[in-house]
Write a protein that holds these residues in place. Structure first.
Motif, mmCIF file in Angstrom:
data_model
loop_
_atom_site.group_PDB
_atom_site.id
_atom_site.type_symbol
_atom_site.label_atom_id
_atom_site.label_comp_id
_atom_site.label_asym_id
_atom_site.label_seq_id
_atom_site.Cartn_x
_atom_site.Cartn_y
_atom_site.Cartn_z
ATOM 1 N N GLY A 53 0.789 -1.231 0.000
ATOM 2 C CA GLY A 53 0.000 0.000 0.000
ATOM 3 C C GLY A 53 0.818 1.276 0.000
ATOM 4 N N ASN A 54 2.123 1.160 0.202
ATOM 5 C CA ASN A 54 2.957 2.360 0.212
ATOM 6 C C ASN A 54 3.322 2.747 -1.212
ATOM 7 N N ARG A 55 3.016 3.987 -1.562
ATOM 8 C CA ARG A 55 3.356 4.471 -2.901
ATOM 9 C C ARG A 55 4.836 4.816 -2.921
ATOM 10 N N ILE A 56 5.567 4.140 -3.787
ATOM 11 C CA ILE A 56 7.019 4.303 -3.819
ATOM 12 C C ILE A 56 7.456 4.589 -5.243
ATOM 13 N N HIS A 113 18.415 6.950 7.317
ATOM 14 C CA HIS A 113 18.271 8.355 7.707
ATOM 15 C C HIS A 113 17.325 9.106 6.783
ATOM 16 N N TRP A 114 17.071 8.548 5.620
ATOM 17 C CA TRP A 114 16.276 9.276 4.645
ATOM 18 C C TRP A 114 15.006 8.539 4.224
ATOM 19 N N LEU A 115 15.103 7.246 4.044
ATOM 20 C CA LEU A 115 13.976 6.507 3.478
ATOM 21 C C LEU A 115 13.113 5.861 4.560
ATOM 22 N N PRO A 116 11.783 5.930 4.415
ATOM 23 C CA PRO A 116 10.914 5.188 5.328
ATOM 24 C C PRO A 116 11.161 3.680 5.185
ATOM 25 N N THR A 117 10.767 2.935 6.198
ATOM 26 C CA THR A 117 11.036 1.490 6.214
ATOM 27 C C THR A 117 10.531 0.798 4.948
ATOM 28 N N ALA A 118 9.336 1.199 4.499
ATOM 29 C CA ALA A 118 8.744 0.520 3.338
ATOM 30 C C ALA A 118 9.570 0.716 2.068
ATOM 31 N N PHE A 119 10.418 1.770 2.041
ATOM 32 C CA PHE A 119 11.216 2.053 0.847
ATOM 33 C C PHE A 119 12.540 1.293 0.852
ATOM 34 N N MET A 120 12.884 0.676 1.971
ATOM 35 C CA MET A 120 14.190 0.036 2.067
ATOM 36 C C MET A 120 14.263 -1.161 1.117
#
Lengths: 477, 79
Positions: free
Chosen positions: A387-390, A436-443
């Motif tokens: 559900g996270n838009r990446i 430091h920059w990306l939310p967890t879902a973007f990792m």
């Protein structure tokens, strides 16, 4: 329609674990916060809190007092939060961190403030004003702050309150964090209808939502469809866990017929909504209502997106039956653009019946079949993971900032794989930087260091070949 | 009293749950740090642990076992 918090004062408004907050508590806190905003001359507030009573009160009070709010996930990395702050320029920040606002107002939540006697009526405020700003992944390697108008939010709420028809007897499972605009629907629709909000805020509750649904006797559920898979995997997609649920609404990802079958097998009395709409168009703007009796008529490879809610129209760039066309959303209620207006965006205008109509070109492709609209996919680098838009370019951009000479990311089976070229690659260092920059879902699930990328005969990066090579060698490292 | 967990057996249980070779898993592998270990993979592992070690997984302990090391320590203290 009269928009204000429910007046069922003694009944519960929010249940957090073992603590119950009544509508009296909510009224009192919202009044205090309205007074706080007004006495400090706050026009913009950045709310960086966990889901729960305090966050809800700050958001509702901002809307009532005519303050533009920007709610962000409490897990947002600090560097990213600073970027949001630099773009949004809030007068104050209400944060789980010990932040200080530019205006010097301490971010600590006010505890005792003389309250105003009655709640202000939000509809008296400028409808063209900005109700909230929500950050979403951007194609230029940086997040974008979408501006949503008060009129847009009120139009959405008019539909959601009427269509969902929840009441003081209903218990609303509030799954999405406050940085995800599904939470806007939850917070306002539930409290304006007198229902009880139950936030699922811990990682454990989000990963295993079944016990909360069962123990709190949730009657209304709103989340991304991935939660259906989590419930199924955990053996909780059955009557034992879902018997209290009356309505479920899903948004943010494709909903599949197999998921509907599992849900209706668990509870044949469910009413399910499949909804669609980019953040830029205000929460969501298309909905399909489904029951055990009718749902098969709305199933193809995925479940039909449905019909536009009032105030919205859709057009497909190529409407030929069976062919995917790009969805354009036409409405006066779409967002008012981005914080950084200079950047390219999908907002535009179209002439409709001799009148200039605001429009948003979504980048989403859909096709029509038997009168229904079905989502096909995208042709750019935007993906949805749980559900996270990446936008994958955000990940590539961060990897380059870290020092990679080149970086390209892709998604395989809902997992992000990033290929990088770095002279002295170190996985731990790279991930520490990204955190430091990306939310967890973007990792990225996997970062693959290479000496060089593969190229096709046109000298374009052949990411398909790199994925094939990875899969072939995956476990031989 | 805590018991010692056979690490090799634990890794085999996890690899089976994730449908991947045991060689791809080490003591530091965990949620988000292995291609197959995402939210759904994590639930598969938790289900396998319930079956093999007869523990009950709930929303409180599911986030205390995010790596092979965490799982080993949790099992040693809780079975």
């Amino acid at each position: 329609m009269h928009f204000r918090i429910s007046e069922s004062c003694g009944s519960p408004a929010v249940i957090e674990k073992e603590i119950t907050f009544s509508y009296n508590d909510l009224h009192r806190r919202v009044n205090e916060l309205c007074a706080f905003y007004q006495s400090h001359g706050i026009a913009k507030v950045l709310i960086h809190l966990d889901q729960g009573f305090e966050a809800y009160a700050f958001i509702i009070a901002a809307f009532i007092a005519g303050v533009t709010f920007c709610s962000v996930n409490s897990d947002t990395p600090e560097s990213r939060l600073l970027y949001y702050e630099s773009l949004f320029e809030p007068d104050t920040i209400i944060s789980v961190l010990n932040h200080q606002s530019a205006a010097g107002i301490n971010s600590a939540a006010p505890q005792t403030i003389k309250s105003t006697q009655t709640l202000l009526e939000p509809q008296f405020l400028n409808p063209r004003g900005i109700a909230y700003v929500i950050f979403t992944s951007g194609s230029a390697g940086l997040p974008k702050g979408v501006k949503i108008t008060r009129a847009g939010l009120l139009n959405f709420l008019q539909w959601s309150i009427s269509e969902y028809a929840v009441s003081p007897g209903d218990i609303w499972g509030q799954y999405s964090n406050i940085g995800f605009d599904l939470s806007i629907c939850d917070i306002f629709t539930a409290t304006y209808s007198g229902a009880v909000l139950v936030p699922l805020k811990s990682h454990g509750e989000k990963m295993l939502p079944g016990p909360t649904i069962k123990n709190k006797q949730i009657t209304f559920w709103h989340s991304v469809p991935s939660v259906i898979d989590l419930l199924n995997k955990a053996g909780q997609l059955n009557k034992q866990y879902l018997s209290s649920v009356k309505k479920m609404t899903f948004c943010g990802e494709k909903l599949y017929p197999a998921q509907l079958e599992l849900l209706f097998a668990a509870n044949t009395d469910l009413t399910i909504y499949n909804t669609y709409g980019p953040t830029e168009a205000t929460v969501f703007c298309i909905a399909q209502k489904l029951t055990a009796a009718n749902y098969r008529a709305y199933c193809d490879k995925t479940v039909a997106l449905g019909e536009p809610i009032p105030g919205y129209e859709l057009s497909l760039s190529d409407p030929a039956d069976g062919t995917a066309g790009e969805i354009t959303i036409l409405s006066d209620f779409i967002g008012a653009g981005y914080l950084d207006n200079a950047r390219a965006s999908g907002y535009t205008t179209r002439m409709v019946a001799g009148r200039s109509q605001r429009a948003y070109i979504t980048g989403d492709y859909a096709y029509k079949k038997n009168g229904c609209l079905y989502y096909e996919g995208r042709k750019d680098r935007q993906v949805k993971i749980l559900g996270n838009r990446i936008d994958l370019s955000e990940i590539d951009s961060s990897l380059r900032r870290y020092g990679c000479a080149a970086a390209i990311s892709t998604v395989v089976d809902q997992k992000i794989i990033s290929f990088v070229i770095h002279s002295c690659y170190d996985e731990t260092e790279t991930r520490t930087f990204l955190k430091h920059w990306l939310p967890t879902a973007f990792m990225p699930h996997r970062i693959v260091p290479l000496h060089e990328f593969c190229y096709n005969s046109n000298q374009k990066i052949d990411i398909g070949l790199m994925v094939s090579n990875l899969q072939r060698n995956e476990y031989n490292d | 009293m805590s018991i010692m967990i056979d690490r090799n057996e634990l890794i085999e249980v996890i690899a089976l749950a994730l449908d991947c070779p045991t060689a791809s898993i080490n003591f530091e592998s965990g949620l988000g740090h292995h291609l197959n270990w995402d939210s759904l993979g994590h639930l598969c592992i938790m289900g396998a642990l319930e079956d093999r070690y007869k523990i009950e997984i709930n929303e409180n302990n599911i986030t205390k076992m995010l790596t092979v090391r965490d799982i080993s320590e949790y099992l040693e203290n809780n079975i």
